[in-house]
Design a protein around this motif. Structure first.
Motif, mmCIF file in Angstrom:
data_model
loop_
_atom_site.group_PDB
_atom_site.id
_atom_site.type_symbol
_atom_site.label_atom_id
_atom_site.label_comp_id
_atom_site.label_asym_id
_atom_site.label_seq_id
_atom_site.Cartn_x
_atom_site.Cartn_y
_atom_site.Cartn_z
ATOM 1 N N GLY A 1 39.570 59.200 50.840
ATOM 2 C CA GLY A 1 39.644 58.933 49.414
ATOM 3 C C GLY A 1 40.922 59.422 48.788
ATOM 4 O O GLY A 1 41.317 58.965 47.705
ATOM 5 N N ALA A 2 41.603 60.381 49.425
ATOM 6 C CA ALA A 2 42.858 60.899 48.880
ATOM 7 C C ALA A 2 44.001 59.888 49.010
ATOM 8 O O ALA A 2 45.019 59.995 48.329
ATOM 9 C CB ALA A 2 43.227 62.206 49.587
ATOM 10 N N GLY A 3 43.817 58.902 49.911
ATOM 11 C CA GLY A 3 44.855 57.887 50.083
ATOM 12 C C GLY A 3 44.627 56.693 49.181
ATOM 13 O O GLY A 3 43.619 56.583 48.488
ATOM 14 N N SER A 4 45.607 55.788 49.183
ATOM 15 C CA SER A 4 45.529 54.579 48.345
ATOM 16 C C SER A 4 44.840 53.475 49.132
ATOM 17 O O SER A 4 45.469 52.510 49.589
ATOM 18 C CB SER A 4 46.937 54.150 47.917
ATOM 19 N N TYR A 5 43.530 53.616 49.313
ATOM 20 C CA TYR A 5 42.786 52.653 50.112
ATOM 21 C C TYR A 5 41.600 52.107 49.310
ATOM 22 O O TYR A 5 41.051 52.789 48.437
ATOM 23 C CB TYR A 5 42.254 53.300 51.398
ATOM 24 N N GLN A 6 41.227 50.867 49.637
ATOM 25 C CA GLN A 6 39.966 50.299 49.144
ATOM 26 C C GLN A 6 38.943 50.501 50.263
ATOM 27 O O GLN A 6 39.094 49.913 51.341
ATOM 28 C CB GLN A 6 40.124 48.814 48.818
ATOM 29 N N ILE A 7 37.912 51.315 50.010
ATOM 30 C CA ILE A 7 37.010 51.724 51.085
ATOM 31 C C ILE A 7 35.607 51.184 50.837
ATOM 32 O O ILE A 7 35.094 51.214 49.716
ATOM 33 C CB ILE A 7 36.962 53.265 51.192
ATOM 34 N N GLN A 8 35.024 50.645 51.923
ATOM 35 C CA GLN A 8 33.644 50.158 51.881
ATOM 36 C C GLN A 8 32.908 50.757 53.071
ATOM 37 O O GLN A 8 33.475 50.897 54.163
ATOM 38 C CB GLN A 8 33.636 48.621 51.948
ATOM 39 N N THR A 9 31.615 51.131 52.870
ATOM 40 C CA THR A 9 30.842 51.753 53.958
ATOM 41 C C THR A 9 29.562 50.966 54.219
ATOM 42 O O THR A 9 29.036 50.283 53.341
ATOM 43 C CB THR A 9 30.472 53.205 53.613
ATOM 44 N N THR A 10 29.069 51.092 55.452
ATOM 45 C CA THR A 10 27.777 50.524 55.836
ATOM 46 C C THR A 10 27.227 51.319 57.007
ATOM 47 O O THR A 10 27.987 51.877 57.811
ATOM 48 C CB THR A 10 27.891 49.033 56.210
ATOM 49 N N THR A 11 25.908 51.370 57.082
ATOM 50 C CA THR A 11 25.257 52.069 58.206
ATOM 51 C C THR A 11 24.628 51.088 59.189
ATOM 52 O O THR A 11 24.020 51.513 60.170
ATOM 53 C CB THR A 11 24.168 53.021 57.674
ATOM 54 N N ASN A 12 24.788 49.780 58.937
ATOM 55 C CA ASN A 12 24.153 48.759 59.761
ATOM 56 C C ASN A 12 25.218 47.990 60.543
ATOM 57 O O ASN A 12 26.161 47.438 59.961
ATOM 58 C CB ASN A 12 23.348 47.802 58.873
ATOM 59 N N ALA A 13 25.081 47.954 61.865
ATOM 60 C CA ALA A 13 26.111 47.337 62.714
ATOM 61 C C ALA A 13 26.236 45.837 62.454
ATOM 62 O O ALA A 13 27.342 45.291 62.381
ATOM 63 C CB ALA A 13 25.787 47.599 64.183
ATOM 64 N N ARG A 14 25.088 45.152 62.304
ATOM 65 C CA ARG A 14 25.154 43.703 62.080
ATOM 66 C C ARG A 14 25.744 43.391 60.700
ATOM 67 O O ARG A 14 26.477 42.414 60.535
ATOM 68 C CB ARG A 14 23.770 43.083 62.235
#
Length: 644
Positions: free
Chosen positions: A25-38
């Motif tokens: 989060g300290a970098g200039s990134y657009q971050i998305q998360t998921t816990t499901n492999a599919r």
């Protein structure tokens, strides 16, 4: 990087996924998360992230299985595998499957940040290399196409001389046959069409030669109605009888600035393609010409044309049509769907280039198995048209009684031209050897009144022969004929003392008029045929030759203009570049190439308009289509009709 990189984090442990997100989060990134492999696999293909941080061990799919399932043609994301295993084999397996890096849990935040930055930099470099390779391939293709076009130009120049000699024989003998044939003979129409087709072939050869020398075509105001009608008459004889032509050419005169021969080429290519599309059963070829007015919205939809009046030419056929997958490629050079030996792939690209260079656009519509339709839009110009007669009146051709020396190494051509000149009343002595001709001239220099010579001949060339005879008679008039030569042009022909340069094949009318022009002094050095228009007060001409003088525009036409000086005229170059300034001080046009054709000096006794002391008249040289349109626009907005 230009935009924020998009990162997808996939880990079945929510705390781990959020932990990685917090670190990045300290970098200039657009971050998305998921816990499901599919779900991660779906996001990879839908959102196309730049980087995927992927856990190896997950319930539904392992990280390795996700790597195997990614469609690499749709997604070029980089992958960093994260695992708690310490196995070297696992790391090697990840790299082999396409991962960019491998991180073992637990990891230090600084280590992860460094790994992410390095992978993103590597990916950016790979993308730049791919773009470089694509651009490199594109430039190579352009170079190959340029070399092909240059080869075509070289070939055109190489065969032009011989081909023009053959065409001269066809044209000349046809005109001789016409001269002896009564007007009521049915065969006369066929002979007149041979003359018309020969003249068009001559102009097409000149276009090829202009292309090989990278010159601009000569555009002028033409009536599309006449050109289209004439093209269809010539095409009818070459199309199969099982193809019917439906012609609907409007009565409203559609005048545009273009090259008539190029428009003939457009019709020839489109109609020939239509005929091929309707083989073997035939069909209907429809040609329609109509005036249209484009508003700002419709003009924008048509390749951002300028709103205004246009002529729409529609050429349609009932052939097999064009597949949707390739219709966007049909104007590409060398693209063809025809069998080997039947098409070069250049026809429609030539059509596209001609229409674009004339300020218009072309669109194609097709339904496979039913029809194909081409719609061409050309801007309409409100300008006078100099109508060239399709056939000439042999009885009205100018002639004379002078003695002409005729020299050409082509025996049939010499015999044909001798007959034409004798019909015009001249005494002709013809030679097929330039050396023999020079000996005859030197033996009796006063015997001849004019030399007409070919350019390329064995022994002495045409320019060499001209120099030789002028050493004996300085002012002896010479007309030089050539099918093609890069070393001679109107300018250097005059510098060599040659009075006229004629490009083969030469017609009877052109030959007759050129001879009389050379043998008699012109009544005026200012030879602008188009009507003149008086310029408004305050309109000025800025001359490159006289950059600091106040030159007031006097009159203007499609062929040239005149301007007055308040100071005495100084001797300057015959060639000049001018700018036209409107009364409100706007530079309306810049860089017009001009040639001086007349100078009226102070004290000449000729009355000058206004307060001018001297006057200079120039004709335009090598005017581009855009410049001609701007000249016409200036005349329409500022100038007024002037008595001729």
């Amino acid at each position: 990087m230009e935009s924020q990189p998009r990162i997808l984090i996939c880990d079945d442990d929510l705390l781990m996924a959020e932990s990685i997100k917090a670190i990045l989060g300290a970098g200039s990134y657009q971050i998305q998360t998921t816990t499901n492999a599919r779900h991660a696999l779906t996001l990879i293909h839908a959102d196309l992230p730049d980087l995927v941080i992927l856990d190896v061990i997950m319930p539904e799919m392992t990280g390795f299985e996700i790597l195997d399932s990614v469609d690499r043609e749709r997604c070029d994301a980089a992958f960093i595998m994260v695992t708690g295993e310490a196995s070297v084999d696992s790391a090697i397996k990840a790299i082999r499957k396409g991962a960019s890096d491998y991180v073992r849990k637990p990891f230090e935040p600084e280590e992860l940040m460094i790994r992410v930055e390095n992978v993103l930099k590597q990916r950016q470099m790979q993308r730049e290399n791919i773009c470089f390779e694509i651009e490199k391939r594109k430039l190579k293709n352009q170079l190959r196409q340029s070399q092909k076009m240059e080869a075509i130009g070289t070939l055109a120049g190489g065969i032009a001389h011989d081909f023009n000699n053959v065409l001269s024989i066809i044209l000349g003998n046809t005109e001789l046959a016409l001269a002896d044939m009564p007007c009521g003979e049915p065969t006369r129409l066929n002979l007149e069409r041979i003359v018309t087709a020969s003249l068009r072939a001559r102009e097409m050869i000149q276009q090829l030669l202009s292309f090989s020398r990278k010159e601009e075509s000569g555009c002028k105001p033409i009536r599309l109605n006449t050109v289209i009608t004439e093209s269809l008459k010539l095409m009818r004889a070459s199309l199969p009888t099982n193809i019917s032509i439906e012609r609907n050419v409007c009565d409203t005169q559609c005048t545009t600035i273009a090259d008539a021969t190029q428009i003939h080429q457009v019709m020839l290519n489109l109609c020939t393609n239509a005929a091929h599309a309707m083989e073997p059963d035939g069909g209907v070829l429809s040609v329609r010409l109509e005036p249209v007015t484009l508003d700002s919205q419709s003009a924008a939809d048509l390749d951002n044309l300028i709103p205004g009046n246009y002529a729409r030419l529609v050429v349609a056929d009932t052939g097999h049509g064009i597949e949707k997958e390739i219709i966007d490629r049909i104007f590409d050079p060398y693209f063809t769907t025809k069998e080997t030996g039947k098409g070069t792939g250049m026809g429609l690209s030539v059509v596209h280039g001609i229409i674009k260079s004339s300020g218009g656009t072309i669109r194609a519509f097709s339904r496979p198995g039913r029809f194909t339709e081409f719609q061409l839009y050309l801007p309409v110009a409100d300008m006078p048209v100099n109508i060239d007669p399709s056939t000439f009146d042999q009885q009205g051709l100018p002639g004379g009684h002078e003695h002409i020396m005729l020299v050409d190494d082509e025996e049939m051509l010499v015999d044909m031209m001798r007959q034409i000149l004798e019909q015009l009343g001249y005494t002709v002595t013809a030679y097929t050897s330039s050396n023999t001709a020079l000996d005859a001239f030197l033996a009796d220099p006063g015997r001849f009144d004019l030399l007409i010579t070919d350019m390329t001949m064995p022994g002495i060339t045409g320019t060499g022969l001209s120099k030789a005879v002028k050493r004996t008679r300085t002012n002896f008039p010479v007309i030089l004929c050539t099918g093609y030569n890069e070393q001679i042009s109107e300018d250097n022909a005059q510098s060599l003392g040659i009075q006229a340069l004629i490009m083969k094949p030469v017609g009877m009318q052109q030959l007759a008029e050129t001879i009389r022009r050379v043998l008699t002094t012109p009544a005026s050095t200012e030879r602008r045929r188009s009507p003149r228009y008086a310029a408004p007060a305050g309109a000025f001409v800025v001359s490159q030759t006289y950059p600091y003088e106040r030159c007031s525009l006097i009159d203007i036409s499609a062929g040239g203009l005149a301007y007055g000086h308040e100071m005495d005229s100084r001797s300057g170059n015959l060639l000049d570049r001018l700018s036209i300034m409107t009364p409100d001080g706007e530079i309306f046009m810049d860089g017009l190439h001009c040639r001086t054709v007349a100078d009226i000096a102070a004290g000449s006794g000729i009355g000058m308009p206004g307060k001018f002391r001297t006057r200079r008249s120039v004709c335009f040289e090598n005017v581009t289509t855009h410049q001609m349109a701007r000249i016409n626009q200036f005349i329409q907005h500022f100038a007024t009709q002037k008595d001729r």
